[in-house]
Design an enzyme around this catalytic site. Structure first.
Site, PDB file in Angstrom:
ATOM      1  N   HIS A 205       0.212  -0.776  -0.164  1.00 32.21           N
ATOM      2  CA  HIS A 205       0.137  -0.024  -0.230  1.00 32.21           C
ATOM      3  C   HIS A 205       1.001   1.019  -0.066  1.00 32.21           C
ATOM      4  CE1 HIS A 205      -3.934   2.463   1.249  1.00 32.21           C
ATOM      5  NE2 HIS A 205      -2.844   2.905   1.865  1.00 32.21           N
ATOM      6  N   GLU A 206       2.046   1.960   1.432  1.00 32.78           N
ATOM      7  CA  GLU A 206       2.252   2.539   0.942  1.00 32.78           C
ATOM      8  C   GLU A 206       3.692   2.834  -0.396  1.00 32.78           C
ATOM      9  OE1 GLU A 206       1.810   4.496   3.342  1.00 32.78           O
ATOM     10  OE2 GLU A 206       0.348   3.146   4.424  1.00 32.78           O
TER      11      GLU A 206
ATOM     12  N   HIS B 129       0.862   4.526  -2.922  1.00 29.89           N
ATOM     13  CA  HIS B 129       1.237   6.164  -2.789  1.00 29.89           C
ATOM     14  C   HIS B 129       3.134   6.362  -3.203  1.00 29.89           C
ATOM     15  CE1 HIS B 129      -1.981   6.583  -0.431  1.00 29.89           C
ATOM     16  NE2 HIS B 129      -1.726   6.041   1.045  1.00 29.89           N
TER      17      HIS B 129
ATOM     18  N   HIS C 220      -5.176   7.335  -2.004  1.00 32.09           N
ATOM     19  CA  HIS C 220      -6.556   6.285  -1.999  1.00 32.09           C
ATOM     20  C   HIS C 220      -7.423   6.220  -2.863  1.00 32.09           C
ATOM     21  CE1 HIS C 220      -4.531   6.798   2.794  1.00 32.09           C
ATOM     22  NE2 HIS C 220      -4.467   6.131   2.289  1.00 32.09           N
TER      23      HIS C 220
END
Lengths: 120, 429
Positions: B143-144, B147, B153
């Site tokens: 997930h990170e 980013h 998101h």
């Protein structure tokens, strides 16, 4: 040490001193909405806003709350209820969320107006 | 000195950062190079997992993104910190000079800077992928990294970029929408292939009936992918090394594959240079010798008289029982029953497989000729494009099409999705 009993430490419990402060009231909810980009108030992807005046109030707050509730498939009452508090207290990433349009949508939201933040 | 400087840089408008278009919307910036370096900062290890476990999990997380983007990720332990593209670290409360303070156990578990570093809250209970408790470090890392690459998101079900941590099955993967989202920033995976084929397997069902299944494989350099046609993607975790999956054949840069399949013959051959190997599908390895005791590899000139080498590619036409061998601008039709080249060959490829649209043809030096059972067609590949050859069904639908005609070219990545390289250092994961 942190207390645990299992060999793999899967039951490890952090000290209460290290627990994150839960969101329990309107003030902390206001800060949550500001911190993660749900309010119109500037939520710079930087230090945590310390001043409550930076948090949304009044109709701004209600609208921000509704946006958050819609995104989380909650009744968009604009009021801080139990379900909304629960959603705010769920484990989450610290990056601000994208701005949701006024109507709930299942498509990937557009790029955030609040920047994710330049490289430190 | 570095920490306050970075903090001030964060507060200042970032040069070359997000730019506004004419409507005032901010455009997402992306990394501009193909190979990105990363490092788990040594002063910021987690206290919960061994360093080796942490590094392995991050290596796997980066590899998962590499499997669906043209990006490669390399762990860099030696370069100066400022030269590392993405640095990862664990911290509690105020950490690593970061202006965003972690809140303790619960709520925020990590954050990432666009095109920058990733921090994990070590007050959270991070666990390895095999654990069914705590917070999966792998899932959070994927997930990170999303980013850091530029993704925001989303609340779309199934996306790895949902803001809240949702316990997934241990085998969570990047779904179609996540792939397309990151490919909007970095493009789709392109590149030529050496060999592609549908590998036939015969199985018996519980009634004793023989069923035929096929698996699609693409080969490039020293690795290969299994392509799942019904899922429009490669097998999770691919590519793999040829060395580990195909024993006894050359481990890189193959030229061609041919499966001679008739009522009486079932022979599979790999070609490279002036040699060829026969593959034993039952033993899952190359034959070491034939029925007469002659060893493999053999010379192409001996097994396929009249066929030059090295080859560009080849495919077997089951209906005509011919192997078409391609070299430069010529094609040779080899009769497997008479073991010789047809009298009228070689021909120019453009003659044997004429262009339907003038000048829209690979012409010569084809990378790959592939018969697909999924599409019941032959395809020619060259570079990032493919040309479909007219099939019997195409002819039935439009009798004016020339036999063996070649349709106009299309992009390979638009039909076979996400066949992506990874960094060689992660091939053995």
């Amino acid at each position: 040490e942190k207390l645990f009993h299992s060999r793999d430490r899967s039951d490890l419990e952090p000290s209460p001193l290290h627990w994150a402060k839960p969101i329990t009231n309107l003030h902390s909810a206001q800060r949550f909405l500001s911190r993660y980009g749900w309010s119109e108030v500037s939520s710079a992807w930087g230090p945590i806003p310390k001043e409550s005046s930076e948090a949304p109030t009044g109709t701004t707050l209600a609208e921000a709350m509704r946006r958050f509730q819609r995104a989380n498939a909650l009744p968009a009452s604009g009021k801080l209820d139990v379900a909304t508090l629960a959603a705010m207290n769920r484990p989450r990433c610290g990056v601000p969320d994208t701005r949701m349009p006024l109507q709930a949508t299942l498509t990937t939201p557009p790029a955030p107006r609040t920047p994710l933040g330049p490289r430190p | 000195r570095a920490r306050p400087k970075r903090f001030l840089q964060m507060l200042l408008p970032r040069l070359g950062g997000q730019q506004e278009d004419s409507s005032g919307r901010r455009a997402i910036q992306a990394f501009s190079k193909k190979t990105l370096t990363w490092r788990l900062v040594s002063e910021a290890y987690s206290s919960q997992l061994s360093v080796e476990e942490q590094r392995y999990i991050f290596r796997l997380a980066f590899r998962m993104w590499s499997e669906v983007t043209p990006l490669n990720f390399r762990e860099d332990l030696t370069a100066p910190g400022t030269a590392v593209d993405i640095k990862l670290g664990f911290g509690r409360g105020r950490h690593l000079g970061c202006p965003r303070v972690f809140d303790g156990s619960g709520q925020e578990f990590a954050h990432a800077w666009h095109l920058g570093d990733i921090h994990f809250d070590d007050d959270e209970h991070f666990t390895p992928p095999t654990s069914d408790t705590g917070i999966s470090l792998l899932q959070v890392a994927v997930h990170e990294i999303g980013h850091a690459l530029g993704l925001s998101h989303t609340y779309r079900m199934g996306s790895i970029m949902q803001p809240n941590y949702i316990p997934q099955e241990p085998a969570f993967e990047l779904d179609w929408s996540d792939r397309k989202a990151v490919q909007k920033l970095y493009g789709s995976c392109e590149g030529s292939f050496d060999v592609a084929f549908d590998w036939i397997r015969k199985e018996r069902n519980r009634y004793g009936e023989v069923r035929v299944r096929f698996s699609t494989y693409f080969f490039r350099k020293s690795w290969y992918w299994l392509y799942e046609n019904r899922n429009n993607r490669t097998r999770y975790g691919d590519p793999l090394q040829i060395l580990t999956g195909w024993r006894g054949i050359p481990t890189q840069n193959l030229d061609a594959f041919v499966h001679i399949w008739t009522w009486t013959r079932d022979e599979r051959y790999f070609f490279k240079g002036n040699q060829y190997w026969r593959y034993d599908s039952d033993k899952d390895q190359a034959h070491t010798e034939d029925e007469q005791g002659r060893s493999y590899p053999k010379l192409i000139s001996e097994g396929f008289p009249g066929i030059p080498s090295p080859l560009d590619t080849a495919f077997y036409d089951r209906r005509q029982q011919l192997i078409y061998f391609f070299k430069e601008s010529s094609v040779f039709a080899f009769d497997v029953n008479r073991n010789q080249v047809l009298n009228s060959y070689p021909l120019k490829i453009t003659e044997a497989f004429p262009a339907i649209t003038p000048q829209n043809h690979p012409f010569s030096s084809i990378d790959l000729a592939y018969y697909s059972y999924a599409h019941n067609s032959v395809f020619f590949f060259k570079g990032n494009a493919y040309w479909k050859v007219v099939s019997d069904k195409d002819k039935q639908q439009n009798s004016r099409l020339p036999s063996n005609g070649v349709f106009p070219k299309k992009s390979t990545s638009g039909k076979w999705f996400d066949i992506c390289d990874v960094h060689p250092s992660t091939l053995n994961m």
